[in-house]
Enzyme design. Structure first.
Site, PDB file in Angstrom:
ATOM      1  N   LYS A  57       0.858  -1.404   0.048  1.00  0.00           N
ATOM      2  CA  LYS A  57      -0.075  -0.059   0.039  1.00  0.00           C
ATOM      3  C   LYS A  57       0.899   1.222   0.016  1.00  0.00           C
ATOM      4  O   LYS A  57       0.868   2.148  -0.697  1.00  0.00           O
ATOM      5  CB  LYS A  57      -0.980   0.195   1.076  1.00  0.00           C
ATOM      6  N   GLN A  77      -4.865  -1.905   9.444  1.00  0.00           N
ATOM      7  CA  GLN A  77      -4.762  -3.139   8.759  1.00  0.00           C
ATOM      8  C   GLN A  77      -5.300  -4.112   9.635  1.00  0.00           C
ATOM      9  O   GLN A  77      -5.053  -4.233  10.601  1.00  0.00           O
ATOM     10  CB  GLN A  77      -3.232  -3.410   8.504  1.00  0.00           C
ATOM     11  N   ASP A 103     -11.295   2.382   3.445  1.00  0.00           N
ATOM     12  CA  ASP A 103     -11.389   0.897   3.275  1.00  0.00           C
ATOM     13  C   ASP A 103     -12.954   0.621   3.121  1.00  0.00           C
ATOM     14  O   ASP A 103     -13.230  -0.627   2.710  1.00  0.00           O
ATOM     15  CB  ASP A 103     -11.259   0.098   4.678  1.00  0.00           C
TER      16      ASP A 103
END
Ligand code: NAD
Length: 278
Positions: A52, A96, A119
């Site tokens: 990322k 994460q 997200d």
């Protein structure tokens, strides 16, 4: 002959478009910025976070990295999220997953401001998707819609069967296909006659988490098959939930693993960050 849907090429095209949008933002004095939080040292998560960060660098998005020890408390993590929510220079916040067991994932997801929820996991983002309002959409399913559209595959009016009902893939995938006017059936581990239901699909999307479970018997001749699964076999070779060699000759188009859905997930995360920056 079937078409192999090239997720690598499509994700590169998308990232190059995003690069241009970021340049335009920079000319206006704006710098998109993603904060990435990793708790603990899970090897897979460490690789994902690294990828990322690399994608951010490629596109020109600033990334702030918070690598916290496994012993971080929920209160400490929530305090950091609160600080990033209040920081106007940060457009997106990504925590994460999975988190260590002593931290409540739902509480963490809900603490992220929906305006920075790149997200797309916050209940407000999911609710907005459900009722057709704007909001961030979970990256893997959003990437699949991009793959289909950029491969000129018609969605409206098609029979779509989604196998898997997880919050991050199956459910948002089904809602997105509905938004694109497909007729959607959702299957899961309790579905009876899965083969028969799957064989109805013009577009079959598989997110089960079982290596090579879907064989030709599940697929109607000429269907489009999208494989979300990713597994590392002994000998390190990657495979999906679909038995590619068995299924591909019966399809009109299919995603490979690797190089299908996977590269689109990070590209869509980048798109969400640029959208947030704009
Ligand atoms: P999950 O374990 O949360 O959900 C799996 C779903 O499959 C469940 O809803 C379950 O009901 C269903 N299922 C399980 N066994 C079944 C069976 N025998 N028949 C019918 N349905 C069954 O998994 P997930 O997070 O949705 O991920 C699915 C797969 O996709 C995994 O392999 C994961 O690694 C992969 N994945 C890939 C990406 C990517 O970027 N490529 C992103 C997310 C997930």
């Amino acid at each position: 002959m079937y078409q192999i849907i090239d997720g690598k090429a499509i994700s590169t095209q998308l990232k190059d478009e995003l690069k241009e949008r970021v340049s335009a933002l920079k000319e206006q004095g704006k710098q998109p910025c993603l904060a990435v939080i990793l708790v603990g040292e899970d090897p897979a998560s460490t690789v994902y976070v690294g990828n990322k960060k690399k994608a951010c660098e490629y596109i020109g998005i600033k990334s702030l990295s918070y690598e916290l020890p496994e012993s971080t408390t929920q209160e400490e993590l929530l305090a950091l999220i609160g600080k990033l929510n209040d920081d106007d220079s940060v457009n997106g916040i990504l925590v994460q997953l999975p988190l260590p067991k002593h931290i409540d994932e739902d509480a963490v997801i809900q603490a992220i401001s929906p305006k920075k929820d790149v997200d797309g996991f916050h209940p407000q983002s999911v609710g907005a998707l459900c009722i057709g309002q704007p909001g961030f959409v979970s990256c893997t399913p959003a990437g699949i819609i991009e793959l289909l559209k950029r491969s000129n595959i018609e969605i409206a009016g098609k029979e779509c069967v989604v196998i898997g009902r997880s919050n991050i893939v199956g459910k948002p995938m089904s809602l997105l296909m509905l938004r694109e006017n497909a007729t959607v059936t959702i299957c899961h581990s309790k579905t009876r006659d899965l083969k028969e239901v799957a064989r109805r699909a013009d577009i079959l999307i598989v997110a089960i988490g079982k290596p090579k479970m879907i064989t030709a018997e599940y697929v109607k001749e000429g269907a489009v098959v999208i494989d979300v699964g990713i597994h590392r076999l002994e000998g390190k070779k990657l495979c999906g939930d679909v038995d590619f060699d068995d299924v591909a000759p019966h399809t009109s188009a299919i995603t490979p693993v690797p190089g299908g859905v996977g590269p689109m997930t990070i590209a869509m995360l980048m798109k969400n960050c640029v959208d947030a920056g704009e």
